[in-house]
Design a protein around this motif. Structure first.
Motif, mmCIF file in Angstrom:
data_model
loop_
_atom_site.group_PDB
_atom_site.id
_atom_site.type_symbol
_atom_site.label_atom_id
_atom_site.label_comp_id
_atom_site.label_asym_id
_atom_site.label_seq_id
_atom_site.Cartn_x
_atom_site.Cartn_y
_atom_site.Cartn_z
ATOM 1 N N LEU A 1 0.873 -1.177 -0.117
ATOM 2 C CA LEU A 1 -0.161 0.038 0.008
ATOM 3 C C LEU A 1 0.770 1.277 -0.002
ATOM 4 O O LEU A 1 1.748 1.382 0.534
ATOM 5 C CB LEU A 1 -0.918 0.094 1.181
ATOM 6 N N ALA A 2 0.390 2.207 -0.661
ATOM 7 C CA ALA A 2 0.735 3.474 -0.650
ATOM 8 C C ALA A 2 -0.196 4.481 0.267
ATOM 9 O O ALA A 2 -1.324 4.589 0.083
ATOM 10 C CB ALA A 2 1.068 4.268 -1.917
ATOM 11 N N LEU A 3 0.405 4.946 1.332
ATOM 12 C CA LEU A 3 -0.384 5.452 2.386
ATOM 13 C C LEU A 3 -0.103 7.035 2.446
ATOM 14 O O LEU A 3 -0.834 7.822 3.091
ATOM 15 C CB LEU A 3 -0.174 4.822 3.778
ATOM 16 N N ASN A 4 0.954 7.599 1.906
ATOM 17 C CA ASN A 4 1.527 9.134 1.980
ATOM 18 C C ASN A 4 2.360 9.136 0.992
ATOM 19 O O ASN A 4 2.823 8.339 -0.039
ATOM 20 C CB ASN A 4 2.258 9.130 3.460
ATOM 21 N N ASP A 5 3.051 10.522 0.597
ATOM 22 C CA ASP A 5 3.756 10.928 -0.050
ATOM 23 C C ASP A 5 5.265 10.065 -0.357
ATOM 24 O O ASP A 5 5.426 9.557 -1.528
ATOM 25 C CB ASP A 5 4.307 12.490 -0.163
ATOM 26 N N HIS A 6 5.685 9.766 0.606
ATOM 27 C CA HIS A 6 6.885 8.854 0.639
ATOM 28 C C HIS A 6 6.514 7.387 -0.003
ATOM 29 O O HIS A 6 7.389 6.960 -0.697
ATOM 30 C CB HIS A 6 7.484 8.846 2.198
ATOM 31 N N ASP A 7 5.692 7.010 0.480
ATOM 32 C CA ASP A 7 5.080 5.721 0.014
ATOM 33 C C ASP A 7 4.875 5.531 -1.558
ATOM 34 O O ASP A 7 5.355 4.576 -2.045
ATOM 35 C CB ASP A 7 3.805 5.274 0.869
ATOM 36 N N GLU A 8 4.358 6.542 -1.926
ATOM 37 C CA GLU A 8 4.052 6.671 -3.276
ATOM 38 C C GLU A 8 5.294 6.741 -4.212
ATOM 39 O O GLU A 8 5.589 5.857 -5.228
ATOM 40 C CB GLU A 8 3.248 7.848 -3.556
ATOM 41 N N GLU A 9 6.298 7.554 -3.678
ATOM 42 C CA GLU A 9 7.556 7.156 -4.388
ATOM 43 C C GLU A 9 8.406 6.053 -4.312
ATOM 44 O O GLU A 9 8.675 5.346 -5.377
ATOM 45 C CB GLU A 9 8.398 8.422 -3.849
ATOM 46 N N GLU A 10 8.341 5.522 -3.088
ATOM 47 C CA GLU A 10 8.741 4.066 -3.070
ATOM 48 C C GLU A 10 7.953 3.043 -4.030
ATOM 49 O O GLU A 10 8.664 2.082 -4.823
ATOM 50 C CB GLU A 10 8.519 3.485 -1.479
#
Ligand code: GLY
Length: 386
Positions: free
Chosen positions: A101-110
């Motif tokens: 899951l992407a839950l925030n900006d950092h996760d989206e980049e990862e």
């Protein structure tokens, strides 16, 4: 030491899933195999693990390591079936797949980074928008942004698997000696050529021309006579704490990762959450801070997690090598000495393939997979010394 345990064709040090699986394969080939463990069968990392078969969640880039993991993952359906036939134990091989899951900006980049390298490498990864993700798993955090789905990242019940491997190896003829400390792996040197002669334990000497070090986080503590290749903390323990809660209803069915934690649903009605990554030596205590962090990260994935009843908390020690890669194969300097250790976060995933390559090396001196990237020789280079 009883007479019949004083001599073997192969001695394996470590009765975790790795050691037991190698013993099973060797015993199936009529190689008289003895497995020694300082504690109980499957009592350490094999018991503590989460059972995810998750190269796409755990590997960070394309290359030899993820290729090994993917090849190992592909063996699992047959491995689970064969284990069930041999032991009568169902290891709960589940194929729903894994969500990340992407839950925030950092996760989206990862996740973008992961999506890019995995697609380029030709791996089976799908992008799911928020709606599709929640349709698959309605209990997940409704504020999630999007997700990757890894359809081929599956799971097993690692504790059942440890029991099934023990049972299968014993049925095939392997012997297990538990609560037995290894004092030294004995080496002889004839005309400058070294080879193993056996293992000295606190219960006596076991003569053997083949010794496999499969002692997980304890591998670097083993003394190999006049050959301290593994000493100097080549393999270090990395603590992982875990929490199991009662499964909510309706249940979660996929393994679900975020960048900070993961949830693993079990058929028996438990939901497991992990984990910490801590350098705490051989200290296996569960700490308030560790459990608190796991619960916070699990509650980000599934908002009601902190309201669920805790069934069990525990910690285990992952065996981590200096470069995070496993150590697999023959020791080039000592005949008959092999390594099957350093599996770090992927011991369960890599069990079938490790058993295959190590048994191939013992039986016919060659493995069907190139083990050079995982050879102990990488620690023998001057820049890797210490
Ligand atoms: N493979 C997951 C972990 O080591 O926490």
């Amino acid at each position: 030491m009883p007479e019949d345990l004083k001599k073997a064709d192969a001695v394996i040090i470590g009765a975790g899933v790795i050691g037991s699986a190698i013993a099973w394969r060797l015993a199936q080939a009529n190689i008289r195999t003895i497995v020694i463990d300082r504690g109980e069968v499957g009592g350490e990392a094999s018991h503590a693990a989460g059972g995810m078969l998750a190269p796409l969640s755990e590997a960070d880039s394309a290359g030899d390591f993820v290729n090994l993991c993917v090849a190992g993952r592909a063996m699992y359906a047959d491995f689970a079936r064969e284990l069930q036939e041999a032991s009568g134990i169902d290891i709960e091989y589940r194929t729903e797949g894994t969500l990340y899951l992407a839950l925030n900006d950092h996760d989206e980049e990862e996740l973008e980074r992961r999506w890019e390298w995995q697609r380029t490498a030709g791996l089976n990864v799908k992008r799911l928008n928020r709606g599709c993700t929640l349709k698959l798993e309605p209990r997940l955090n409704p504020d999630l942004r999007w997700a990757l789905k890894f359809p081929d990242d599956h799971q097993v019940n690692n504790r059942s698997m440890a029991a099934a491997l023990h049972q299968s190896a014993r049925s095939a003829g392997a012997e297990f000696i538990t609560q037995c400390e290894v004092r030294r792996v004995q080496i002889e040197s004839v005309s400058g050529i070294k080879r193993v002669t056996g293992v000295l334990t606190d219960q006596g000497f076991i003569e053997s021309d083949v010794v496999v070090i499969a002692a997980g986080a304890w591998s670097s503590l083993l003394e190999v006579e006049n050959h301290q290749v593994m000493a100097g903390n080549k393999i270090k323990p990395v603590r992982g704490q875990m929490v199991a809660v009662e499964m909510p209803s309706p249940a979660i069915n996929h393994v679900v990762y975020s960048c900070r934690g993961y949830l693993v649903p079990r058929l028996g009605g438990l939901l497991i959450a992990g984990s910490t990554t801590e350098s705490a030596g051989f200290d296996k205590r569960v700490t308030a801070g560790g459990i608190n962090a796991i619960i916070q990260h699990a509650a980000e994935i599934f908002s009601g997690f902190d309201q669920l009843s805790i069934s069990e908390i525990w910690a285990g020690l992952r065996p981590r090598s200096k470069d995070d890669l496993p150590v697999l194969g023959l020791d080039p300097g000592v005949g008959g000495l092999l390594y099957a250790t350093g599996h770090y976060r992927n011991g369960i995933l890599l069990t079938p393939i490790t058993a295959r390559v190590i048994s191939e090396l013992v039986i016919r001196g060659q493995s069907s997979i190139d083990l050079k990237p995982f050879s102990i020789t990488r620690f023998l280079r001057p820049e890797a010394a210490g």
